[in-house]
Design an enzyme around this catalytic site. Structure first.
Site, PDB file in Angstrom:
ATOM      1  CD  GLU A  40      -5.017  -8.347 -15.011  1.00  0.00           C
ATOM      2  OE1 GLU A  40      -4.667  -8.921 -13.959  1.00  0.00           O
ATOM      3  OE2 GLU A  40      -5.996  -8.679 -15.677  1.00  0.00           O
ATOM      4  N   PRO A  41      -1.533  -3.296 -13.773  1.00  0.00           N
ATOM      5  CG  PRO A  41      -0.524  -1.326 -14.548  1.00  0.00           C
ATOM      6  CD  PRO A  41      -1.273  -2.553 -15.006  1.00  0.00           C
ATOM      7  N   GLY A  42      -1.630  -2.129 -10.402  1.00  0.00           N
ATOM      8  CA  GLY A  42      -2.373  -1.367  -9.401  1.00  0.00           C
ATOM      9  C   GLY A  42      -1.370  -0.539  -8.629  1.00  0.00           C
ATOM     10  NE  ARG A  43       2.193  -3.507  -4.332  1.00  0.00           N
ATOM     11  CZ  ARG A  43       1.488  -3.846  -3.245  1.00  0.00           C
ATOM     12  NH1 ARG A  43       1.461  -3.040  -2.209  1.00  0.00           N
ATOM     13  NH2 ARG A  43       0.845  -4.988  -3.177  1.00  0.00           N
ATOM     14  NE  ARG A  49       0.097  -2.606   1.311  1.00  0.00           N
ATOM     15  CZ  ARG A  49       1.395  -2.666   1.415  1.00  0.00           C
ATOM     16  NH1 ARG A  49       2.056  -1.715   2.030  1.00  0.00           N
ATOM     17  NH2 ARG A  49       2.066  -3.673   0.896  1.00  0.00           N
ATOM     18  CE1 TYR A  74      -1.739  -8.679   2.862  1.00  0.00           C
ATOM     19  CE2 TYR A  74      -1.616  -6.292   2.795  1.00  0.00           C
ATOM     20  CZ  TYR A  74      -2.262  -7.464   2.477  1.00  0.00           C
ATOM     21  OH  TYR A  74      -3.430  -7.402   1.777  1.00  0.00           O
ATOM     22  CB  CYS A 109      -9.254  -1.299  21.719  1.00  0.00           C
ATOM     23  SG  CYS A 109      -9.462   0.239  22.587  1.00  0.00           S
ATOM     24  CD  GLU A 110      -6.943  -5.672  16.684  1.00  0.00           C
ATOM     25  OE1 GLU A 110      -6.138  -6.550  16.328  1.00  0.00           O
ATOM     26  OE2 GLU A 110      -8.147  -5.682  16.395  1.00  0.00           O
ATOM     27  CE1 TYR A 138      -4.553  -3.960  -4.061  1.00  0.00           C
ATOM     28  CE2 TYR A 138      -2.274  -3.245  -4.291  1.00  0.00           C
ATOM     29  CZ  TYR A 138      -3.393  -3.876  -4.811  1.00  0.00           C
ATOM     30  OH  TYR A 138      -3.351  -4.419  -6.057  1.00  0.00           O
TER      31      TYR A 138
HETATM   32  N1  LLP Z   1      -4.362  -8.433 -11.343  1.00  0.00           N
HETATM   33  C1  LLP Z   1      -4.797  -9.359 -10.473  1.00  0.00           C
HETATM   34  C2  LLP Z   1      -5.472 -10.561 -10.979  1.00  0.00           C
HETATM   35  C3  LLP Z   1      -4.594  -9.170  -9.107  1.00  0.00           C
HETATM   36  O1  LLP Z   1      -5.020 -10.099  -8.247  1.00  0.00           O
HETATM   37  C4  LLP Z   1      -3.949  -7.997  -8.642  1.00  0.00           C
HETATM   38  C5  LLP Z   1      -3.743  -7.761  -7.218  1.00  0.00           C
HETATM   39  C6  LLP Z   1      -3.514  -7.050  -9.591  1.00  0.00           C
HETATM   40  C7  LLP Z   1      -3.734  -7.312 -10.934  1.00  0.00           C
HETATM   41  C8  LLP Z   1      -2.801  -5.786  -9.203  1.00  0.00           C
HETATM   42  O2  LLP Z   1      -1.575  -6.076  -8.617  1.00  0.00           O
HETATM   43  P1  LLP Z   1      -0.543  -4.903  -8.243  1.00  0.00           P
HETATM   44  O3  LLP Z   1      -0.007  -4.328  -9.534  1.00  0.00           O
HETATM   45  O4  LLP Z   1      -1.279  -3.885  -7.457  1.00  0.00           O
HETATM   46  O5  LLP Z   1       0.501  -5.579  -7.441  1.00  0.00           O
HETATM   47  N2  LLP Z   1      -3.620  -5.870  -0.445  1.00  0.00           N
HETATM   48  C9  LLP Z   1      -2.291  -6.235  -0.840  1.00  0.00           C
HETATM   49  C10 LLP Z   1      -2.159  -6.438  -2.323  1.00  0.00           C
HETATM   50  C11 LLP Z   1      -3.126  -7.448  -2.876  1.00  0.00           C
HETATM   51  C12 LLP Z   1      -2.985  -7.608  -4.358  1.00  0.00           C
HETATM   52  C13 LLP Z   1      -4.077  -8.435  -4.892  1.00  0.00           C
HETATM   53  N3  LLP Z   1      -4.059  -8.609  -6.317  1.00  0.00           N
HETATM   54  C14 LLP Z   1      -1.319  -5.175  -0.335  1.00  0.00           C
HETATM   55  O6  LLP Z   1      -1.748  -4.258   0.355  1.00  0.00           O
HETATM   56  O7  LLP Z   1      -0.105  -5.255  -0.542  1.00  0.00           O
END
Ligand code: LLP
Length: 399
Positions: A255-258, A294, A298, A326-327, A355
């Site tokens: 499940e890659p996002g980043r 971000r 974080y 304004c912060e 993100y």
């Molecule tokens: N699968 C599940 C169940 C998740 O909760 C997430 C991300 C992913 C896959 C994708 O993860 P990735 O490959 O993108 O790391 N807003 C934060 C990141 C929050 C991630 C939440 N879950 C940031 O800006 O770093």
């Protein structure tokens, strides 16, 4: 394009998105797999269509993400619906569409059963287990530990298996899922979790369940620091779990996002001015925590550069790069060594594909920025209109 935009904008590289997907596809050769792109990382519709065309499935955390995935043309049977608070209406849609659904808790199981009945469809479910492996990341993005709000209590595994068995018309258990956290930079962490997960799968199979999917979630980090540190690649990640997956004849879901989208984009800003207060130098830009939160949320690092490097002999100073919101939480980078930029010059925040736009807000009524992408031949196209003040006023029309 920079010349025509008088506001911050996101600029993506379409070929880099393609290369990132290809890296996963090549790494997965020889395995039955689904690359489920985590839509929460970036939900631009044209980017989604591109990812779908490259063969990705989608990972969803809300009914609207599911609707968007369907509109973008994703095959619902290659989509996974995740979350600790999935709503009944959204589960009904998921059941109707035939997407995989992760069971997260006792009440979630009840809701999935109700959704299956309302939709008149049996739902393919995975159990979200907490391997309790420390992902060694910021606590806000750590999820797979036993005190997390996600997933089932592993001690109650038998309860869940019995519950699934008691709903043979509503639920079909097809696999086990885990997601450890995000920005992970060591693949051993994935291997440790996968070893724990296959043991759970053995245990579940021993009870007569015919389960064939191991979902190891997302989480691979990227080189935000640009220091040349060699980070694990998709191949390193897949190779570390390959034998385990093959040994149990499993289909692997990731499940890659980043790692698919972060390094394909930068936020392009314009310098409003430079100032000094006390011992601090500030570069004030038009972008802010509203467009890219971000660093504020974080304390994360995203590399910052000036668009037109000044002459080599210009003096470098240490600046905080801040926005106009304004912060004092409104910063894009702290203590950055940069030449002093002229007002009006361009400044980019790198690795802004994941993100960033998806977490943008309209705080201070800074409307969400437009997005562009560059293609292989260097052509640039707008892929999302910037939000306008008129868009905002539309929420109040007819009241
Ligand atoms: N699968 C599940 C169940 C998740 O909760 C997430 C991300 C992913 C896959 C994708 O993860 P990735 O490959 O993108 O790391 N807003 C934060 C990141 C929050 C991630 C939440 N879950 C940031 O800006 O770093």
């Amino acid at each position: 394009m920079e010349a025509v935009e008088r506001r911050p904008f996101y600029l993506y590289s379409k070929p880099q998105i393609t290369r990132n997907v290809e890296a996963y596809k090549e790494a997965l050769e020889g395995l039955n797999s689904i690359i489920g792109y985590a839509i929460k990382a970036n939900n631009n519709f044209l980017i989604l269509q591109h990812l779908k065309n490259l063969g990705c499935g989608a990972v969803l955390v809300s009914g609207n993400e599911l609707r968007l995935a369907i509109r973008a043309g994703f095959d619902p049977t290659r989509c996974i619906f995740n979350g600790n608070g999935k709503l009944l209406d959204d589960l009904v849609l998921a059941a109707q569409e035939g997407v995989f659904v992760n069971i997260d808790s006792e009440f979630d199981l009840d809701n999935i059963v109700s959704a299956a009945r309302i939709a008149g469809k049996k739902v393919n479910v995975l159990l979200r287990i907490n391997p309790d492996v420390d992902p060694q990341v910021h606590p806000y993005v750590a999820t797979g530990n036993k005190n997390s709000k996600f997933g089932i209590r592993n001690e109650k595994l038998q309860w869940f298996l019995d519950a699934v068995k008691s709903y043979p018309d509503e639920l079909k258990l097809v696999g086990a899922h885990c997601h450890l956290g995000s920005t992970i930079t060591k693949v051993d962490i994935f291997r440790d979790a996968a070893s724990i997960m296959v043991k759970f799968i053995d245990e579940i199979r021993a009870q007569g369940f015919d389960i064939n999917y191991l979902n190891i979630g997302g989480g691979l980090g990227i080189d935000y620091y640009h220091t040349g540190t060699v980070l694990p690649t998709p191949r390193d990640l897949i190779d570390t779990v390959r034998e385990l997956v093959l040994s149990r004849n499993l289909n692997l879901i990731i499940e890659p996002g980043r790692s698919l989208i972060a390094n394909t984009c930068c936020l392009v800003n314009r310098v409003t001015g430079v100032k000094t207060n006390g011992t601090k130098n500030f570069i004030v830009i038009d972008g802010s925590m509203a467009e890219l939160i971000r660093p504020s949320l974080y304390d994360s690092y995203q590399h910052i550069e000036l668009v037109s490097p000044p002459s080599p002999d210009s003096a470098v100073s240490t600046f905080d790069v801040v926005g106009p919101v304004c912060e004092s939480a409104d910063f894009l980078g702290k203590d950055r060594d940069l030449p002093s930029p002229a007002s009006g010059s361009g400044l980019v925040v790198h690795d802004a594909g994941a993100y960033c736009m998806s977490m943008a807000s309209t705080y201070n009524l800074k409307m969400r920025p437009p997005e562009y992408w560059v293609d292989e031949d260097g052509s640039v196209a707008k892929i999302r209109h910037g939000e306008t003040f008129e868009d905002h006023m539309r929420y109040f029309e007819g009241l």
